[in-house]
Design a protein around this motif. Structure first.
Motif, mmCIF file in Angstrom:
data_model
loop_
_atom_site.group_PDB
_atom_site.id
_atom_site.type_symbol
_atom_site.label_atom_id
_atom_site.label_comp_id
_atom_site.label_asym_id
_atom_site.label_seq_id
_atom_site.Cartn_x
_atom_site.Cartn_y
_atom_site.Cartn_z
ATOM 1 N N ALA A 366 0.831 -1.202 0.000
ATOM 2 C CA ALA A 366 0.000 0.000 0.000
ATOM 3 C C ALA A 366 0.872 1.262 0.000
ATOM 4 O O ALA A 366 0.604 2.223 -0.735
ATOM 5 N N LYS A 367 1.948 1.262 0.811
ATOM 6 C CA LYS A 367 2.841 2.425 0.847
ATOM 7 C C LYS A 367 3.523 2.629 -0.494
ATOM 8 O O LYS A 367 3.661 3.763 -0.972
ATOM 9 N N GLN A 368 3.989 1.497 -1.095
ATOM 10 C CA GLN A 368 4.638 1.597 -2.399
ATOM 11 C C GLN A 368 3.666 2.130 -3.442
ATOM 12 O O GLN A 368 4.036 2.940 -4.304
ATOM 13 N N GLU A 369 2.419 1.680 -3.345
ATOM 14 C CA GLU A 369 1.388 2.142 -4.290
ATOM 15 C C GLU A 369 1.197 3.651 -4.167
ATOM 16 O O GLU A 369 1.097 4.374 -5.159
ATOM 17 N N ILE A 370 1.170 4.140 -2.913
ATOM 18 C CA ILE A 370 0.986 5.577 -2.686
ATOM 19 C C ILE A 370 2.176 6.354 -3.238
ATOM 20 O O ILE A 370 2.023 7.414 -3.866
ATOM 21 N N ARG A 371 3.411 5.831 -2.999
ATOM 22 C CA ARG A 371 4.596 6.512 -3.525
ATOM 23 C C ARG A 371 4.568 6.578 -5.053
ATOM 24 O O ARG A 371 4.923 7.597 -5.661
ATOM 25 N N GLU A 372 4.152 5.467 -5.687
ATOM 26 C CA GLU A 372 4.092 5.449 -7.144
ATOM 27 C C GLU A 372 3.070 6.445 -7.676
ATOM 28 O O GLU A 372 3.311 7.124 -8.678
ATOM 29 N N ILE A 373 1.920 6.532 -6.987
ATOM 30 C CA ILE A 373 0.895 7.481 -7.426
ATOM 31 C C ILE A 373 1.399 8.915 -7.289
ATOM 32 O O ILE A 373 1.222 9.750 -8.182
ATOM 33 N N ALA A 374 2.080 9.210 -6.150
ATOM 34 C CA ALA A 374 2.608 10.556 -5.946
ATOM 35 C C ALA A 374 3.663 10.908 -6.992
ATOM 36 O O ALA A 374 3.737 12.041 -7.466
ATOM 37 N N ALA A 375 4.495 9.891 -7.351
ATOM 38 C CA ALA A 375 5.523 10.147 -8.363
ATOM 39 C C ALA A 375 4.922 10.299 -9.755
ATOM 40 O O ALA A 375 5.388 11.118 -10.559
ATOM 41 N N GLU A 376 3.883 9.532 -10.028
ATOM 42 C CA GLU A 376 3.277 9.559 -11.357
ATOM 43 C C GLU A 376 2.421 10.805 -11.575
ATOM 44 O O GLU A 376 2.295 11.309 -12.687
ATOM 45 N N TYR A 377 1.838 11.297 -10.466
ATOM 46 C CA TYR A 377 0.975 12.485 -10.562
ATOM 47 C C TYR A 377 1.473 13.535 -9.564
ATOM 48 O O TYR A 377 0.897 13.706 -8.477
ATOM 49 N N PRO A 378 2.579 14.208 -9.876
ATOM 50 C CA PRO A 378 3.165 15.163 -8.924
ATOM 51 C C PRO A 378 2.218 16.303 -8.561
ATOM 52 O O PRO A 378 2.352 16.896 -7.479
ATOM 53 N N GLU A 379 1.268 16.591 -9.442
ATOM 54 C CA GLU A 379 0.345 17.689 -9.117
ATOM 55 C C GLU A 379 -0.549 17.328 -7.928
ATOM 56 O O GLU A 379 -1.136 18.230 -7.294
ATOM 57 N N SER A 380 -0.690 16.014 -7.615
ATOM 58 C CA SER A 380 -1.506 15.590 -6.483
ATOM 59 C C SER A 380 -0.658 15.205 -5.273
ATOM 60 O O SER A 380 -1.182 14.709 -4.279
ATOM 61 N N ALA A 381 0.676 15.390 -5.369
ATOM 62 C CA ALA A 381 1.559 14.941 -4.297
ATOM 63 C C ALA A 381 1.226 15.614 -2.969
ATOM 64 O O ALA A 381 1.229 14.978 -1.913
ATOM 65 N N ARG A 382 0.919 16.902 -2.997
ATOM 66 C CA ARG A 382 0.614 17.623 -1.748
ATOM 67 C C ARG A 382 -0.664 17.064 -1.105
ATOM 68 O O ARG A 382 -0.711 16.852 0.117
ATOM 69 N N ALA A 383 -1.694 16.839 -1.914
ATOM 70 C CA ALA A 383 -2.957 16.307 -1.384
ATOM 71 C C ALA A 383 -2.750 14.897 -0.829
ATOM 72 O O ALA A 383 -3.300 14.539 0.227
ATOM 73 N N ILE A 384 -1.947 14.084 -1.533
ATOM 74 C CA ILE A 384 -1.686 12.720 -1.069
ATOM 75 C C ILE A 384 -0.928 12.741 0.254
ATOM 76 O O ILE A 384 -1.236 11.993 1.183
ATOM 77 N N LEU A 385 0.072 13.631 0.365
ATOM 78 C CA LEU A 385 0.829 13.749 1.610
ATOM 79 C C LEU A 385 -0.083 14.168 2.762
ATOM 80 O O LEU A 385 0.042 13.673 3.883
ATOM 81 N N ALA A 386 -1.024 15.061 2.502
ATOM 82 C CA ALA A 386 -1.954 15.510 3.544
ATOM 83 C C ALA A 386 -2.818 14.350 4.031
ATOM 84 O O ALA A 386 -3.074 14.204 5.230
ATOM 85 N N ILE A 387 -3.264 13.488 3.094
ATOM 86 C CA ILE A 387 -4.073 12.333 3.484
ATOM 87 C C ILE A 387 -3.252 11.380 4.349
ATOM 88 O O ILE A 387 -3.715 10.884 5.383
ATOM 89 N N VAL A 388 -2.003 11.122 3.934
ATOM 90 C CA VAL A 388 -1.128 10.223 4.704
ATOM 91 C C VAL A 388 -0.893 10.778 6.106
ATOM 92 O O VAL A 388 -0.977 10.052 7.113
ATOM 93 N N GLU A 389 -0.610 12.076 6.225
ATOM 94 C CA GLU A 389 -0.381 12.682 7.540
ATOM 95 C C GLU A 389 -1.634 12.625 8.407
ATOM 96 O O GLU A 389 -1.554 12.412 9.613
ATOM 97 N N GLU A 390 -2.788 12.798 7.785
ATOM 98 C CA GLU A 390 -4.043 12.727 8.543
ATOM 99 C C GLU A 390 -4.216 11.358 9.190
ATOM 100 O O GLU A 390 -4.537 11.248 10.382
ATOM 101 N N TYR A 391 -3.976 10.287 8.419
ATOM 102 C CA TYR A 391 -4.154 8.931 8.963
ATOM 103 C C TYR A 391 -3.048 8.587 9.959
ATOM 104 O O TYR A 391 -3.282 7.863 10.916
ATOM 105 N N GLU A 392 -1.840 9.103 9.746
ATOM 106 C CA GLU A 392 -0.757 8.837 10.695
ATOM 107 C C GLU A 392 -1.030 9.503 12.042
ATOM 108 O O GLU A 392 -0.705 8.960 13.096
ATOM 109 N N ARG A 393 -1.637 10.698 12.010
ATOM 110 C CA ARG A 393 -2.005 11.361 13.283
ATOM 111 C C ARG A 393 -3.060 10.548 14.004
ATOM 112 O O ARG A 393 -3.018 10.413 15.238
ATOM 113 N N GLU A 394 -4.020 10.004 13.280
ATOM 114 C CA GLU A 394 -5.063 9.207 13.926
ATOM 115 C C GLU A 394 -4.506 7.912 14.494
ATOM 116 O O GLU A 394 -4.998 7.406 15.491
#
Length: 394
Positions: A366-394
């Motif tokens: 799942a983590k590798q999948e997220i990294r690949e998506i962020a690399a493939e779509y850099p315009e969404s990297a900030r939004a993806i990072l925000a989602i990851v940080e949200e779940y890590e805080r929880e």
């Protein structure tokens, strides 16, 4: 209108042999099917990443429970090693008590009225888990019911997705048929115009009314075809979005099904049973058998005494669970029994390790999948990072 027709006719129909085939019956094999999600849409990408993080959270909680169980089994295994590492003098005292206990138990079994209703091996197994038997039955029943609910959800999602897929194919065929219908109409109208030109210039007839009627009919047909095509296209977009949502739901439910199945397999092995109902029957028989044996133990008073002495001595060595050796005193006498005991614990640990590695692998994927998506779509990297940080805080 002409640009629309030009784009329409340039597209080629895909060969029906290339249409997708779908198999949703294999719930044991989990595959995160990103290729079936429209990743070109930022909203779909974020939904997919959020689904991956939710799956990771479920796996982390399950991994924590497996870790605790693994540590518990490891403590039992260490008890075997500590007993085997005792000095000869202290170990001889344990052997002496174990010999007396086994001799007294044999004498008790030889009493005619003391013939048991349960096989000795089965009685020992239930006796070992008796302190947690009621909790084990409840846990097994809860997980069995949960498995049925998950299977029901998977069947429902499977049927719903099949319906969506059928509708998507129908819409694609309808759009293709609409194109064909418009092509036929245009050819027919062209023939009409050719005939009108022949009448006008070849036979010198007045064809103005024919031109007008042909033009009106052609315009009406094209408007009708355009409306049908546009409505089918909009519905196709809605159906595709529904399929993407179902894919995410299926992936999450499949993870729960696999984890639940692995947990039940482990619990069945741990409690030596095949279902919660079977364990409940075994426990009821065990209680009956124990009452009989208590009556027979009154004829052998020394048995309780030597058991207490053995337990006191085992507690002195600060073992994790001295009662294991009380239930299996033959393990103190025979190294083969200890090997069997150790083998059972190692089997439990191996199965737990397999489950833990499976969960860690899924989290890593799942983590590798997220990294690949962020690399493939850099315009969404900030939004993806925000989602990851949200779940890590929880």
């Amino acid at each position: 209108m002409f640009d629309f027709l030009k784009r329409w006719f340039v597209k080629k129909r895909k060969d029906t042999a290339e249409e997708e085939t779908f198999d949703y019956g294999d719930w044991e094999q989990l595959a995160l099917r990103r290729q079936e999600v429209d990743m070109t849409l930022p909203a779909e990408r974020e939904k997919y990443v959020r689904a991956l993080m939710e799956q990771s959270a479920d796996l982390a909680a399950n991994l924590s429970d497996l870790n605790r169980e693994y540590n518990r089994v490891t403590s039992y295994l260490k008890d075997v090693e500590e007993v085997e590492a005792l000095p000869d003098g202290e170990y001889d005292r344990l052997v002496s008590y174990a010999n007396k206990i086994l001799s007294l138990e044999q004498a008790r079994q030889e009493i005619p009225e003391g013939e048991g209703r349960m096989p000795e091996e089965e009685y020992r197994q239930i006796e070992q888990i008796e302190p947690e038997a009621e909790e084990a039955i409840a846990k097994l029943r809860e997980n069995e019911e949960y498995r049925e609910l998950v299977k029901h959800d998977l069947r429902r999602l499977h049927a719903e997705r099949q319906a969506y897929e059928i509708r998507r194919q129908e819409l694609r065929h309808a759009m293709h048929d609409t194109k064909g219908m418009s092509l036929i109409c245009i050819c027919a109208m062209s023939c009409c115009f050719a005939m009108l030109l022949l009448f006008q210039f070849g036979l010198h007839m007045d064809s103005s009314v024919g031109y007008l009627m042909t033009g009106l009919i052609m315009a009406g047909v094209l408007v009708y075809v355009y409306i049908r095509y546009h409505e089918a296209s909009k519905e196709l977009t809605r159906v595709t979005a529904g399929i993407n949502k179902l894919i995410l739901l299926q992936n999450r439910v499949k993870i729960r099904y696999v984890n639940n199945t692995n947990l039940l397999d482990y619990l069945y092995m741990k409690y030596h049973t095949e279902s919660s109902g079977m364990l409940e029957q075994q426990l009821a028989l065990f209680y009956e058998e124990r009452e009989y044996r208590k009556q027979y133990e009154r004829t052998v008073d020394d048995l309780s005494y030597f058991r207490r002495e053995l337990l006191r001595l085992l507690q002195h060595y600060q073992l994790f669970d001295p009662l294991v050796w009380m239930r299996r005193p033959e393990a103190l006498l025979d190294s083969r029994e200890r090997v069997e005991l150790r083998h059972g614990y190692n089997e439990q640990r191996q199965k737990l390790r397999k489950q833990m590695e499976h969960n860690r692998d899924l989290v890593g994927r799942a983590k590798q999948e997220i990294r690949e998506i962020a690399a493939e779509y850099p315009e969404s990297a900030r939004a993806i990072l925000a989602i990851v940080e949200e779940y890590e805080r929880e």
